[in-house]
Design a protein around this motif. Structure first.
Motif, short mmCIF file in Angstrom:
data_model
loop_
_atom_site.label_atom_id
_atom_site.label_comp_id
_atom_site.label_asym_id
_atom_site.label_seq_id
_atom_site.Cartn_x
_atom_site.Cartn_y
_atom_site.Cartn_z
N LEU A 25 0.76 -1.16 -0.02
CA LEU A 25 0.01 0.02 -0.01
C LEU A 25 0.71 1.20 -0.02
N LEU A 73 -8.85 -8.00 3.63
CA LEU A 73 -9.22 -6.44 3.27
C LEU A 73 -8.10 -5.73 2.67
N LEU A 74 -6.82 -5.97 3.27
CA LEU A 74 -5.54 -5.18 2.59
C LEU A 74 -5.03 -5.55 1.38
N ALA A 77 -7.51 -4.59 -1.46
CA ALA A 77 -7.32 -3.34 -1.58
C ALA A 77 -6.13 -2.75 -2.24
N ARG A 80 -6.26 -3.24 -6.06
CA ARG A 80 -7.18 -2.32 -6.55
C ARG A 80 -6.51 -0.99 -6.78
N LEU A 81 -5.86 -0.72 -5.53
CA LEU A 81 -5.05 0.65 -5.98
C LEU A 81 -3.90 0.85 -6.76
N ASP A 108 -15.92 -0.87 -10.00
CA ASP A 108 -15.35 -0.80 -8.50
C ASP A 108 -16.47 -0.05 -7.54
N VAL A 112 -18.45 -1.41 -4.48
CA VAL A 112 -18.51 -0.60 -3.13
C VAL A 112 -20.08 -0.44 -2.66
#
Length: 194
Positions: A25, A73-74, A77, A80-81, A108, A112
């Motif tokens: 991240l 979750l991470l 995420a 996607r980022l 996306d 959500v």
């Protein structure tokens, strides 16, 4: 001897896989900076480091029973980022058209919204569909291949058609998986709440 069919999921935060996900991240802004500033070779190096850490965090989590709710979750995420950063960076530089950016990001946003709806019905995140994984994999191939053509223009004649094939196929599958998630959400919303 009976074996558990699904691994135990813990609430731990500080595990090696989670630390690797935090590092991934943290690499996203650096990755975006390199793309926007047309330092494609450096962006590709960051992407390789991220991909290796992504692979390692999955292996370590399964092998040493360090699967956590936070990790669940991470990891997506970070995926996607990285896709979002690559899309926005390449669109800013006119390597890809803005419509491709909006097509992928719109899906996306739909997910959500579906997640919020599912939570309102007392359900957690929708299970990841294999089609969604294939779509994400196609985009993970497409964007670096297109970046490779930018970093090394002499090979763009070969990389660009392959990158675009993966990008268009990935966008199509991304939305196909999105429709499957919509159908799952509709089914969930019809389940009577006790």
């Amino acid at each position: 001897m009976a074996f558990s069919s699904s691994p135990e999921i813990s609430n731990r935060v500080w595990t090696v896989p989670n630390i690797l996900s935090f590092i991934r991240l943290a690499l996203v802004p650096l990755f975006l900076f390199f793309i926007i500033s047309a330092q494609d070779a450096l962006a590709l190096i960051v992407l390789v480091v991220s991909s290796v850490s992504d692979y390692l965090d999955g292996v370590i989590a399964r092998r040493f029973n360090q699967i956590t709710r936070l990790g669940q979750l991470l990891d997506p995420a970070a995926d996607r980022l990285f896709i979002f950063a690559a899309l926005i960076g390449l669109a800013v530089r006119d390597v890809i058209p803005w419509w491709l950016f909006f097509v992928i990001v719109a899906r996306d946003i739909v997910l959500v919204i579906l997640g919020i709806i599912s939570a309102n019905y007392g359900f957690g995140p929708l299970p990841v569909h294999h089609l969604g994984k294939v779509a994400t994999a196609a985009l993970f191939y497409a964007l670096p291949i297109l970046m490779l053509g930018q970093a090394f223009p002499d090979v763009a004649w070969a990389t660009d058609p392959i990158g675009w094939a993966f990008a268009l196929w990935g966008a199509f599958l991304y939305w196909w998986a999105g429709f499957i998630y919509v159908a799952q959400s509709v089914r969930i919303s019809r389940i009577p709440r006790g």
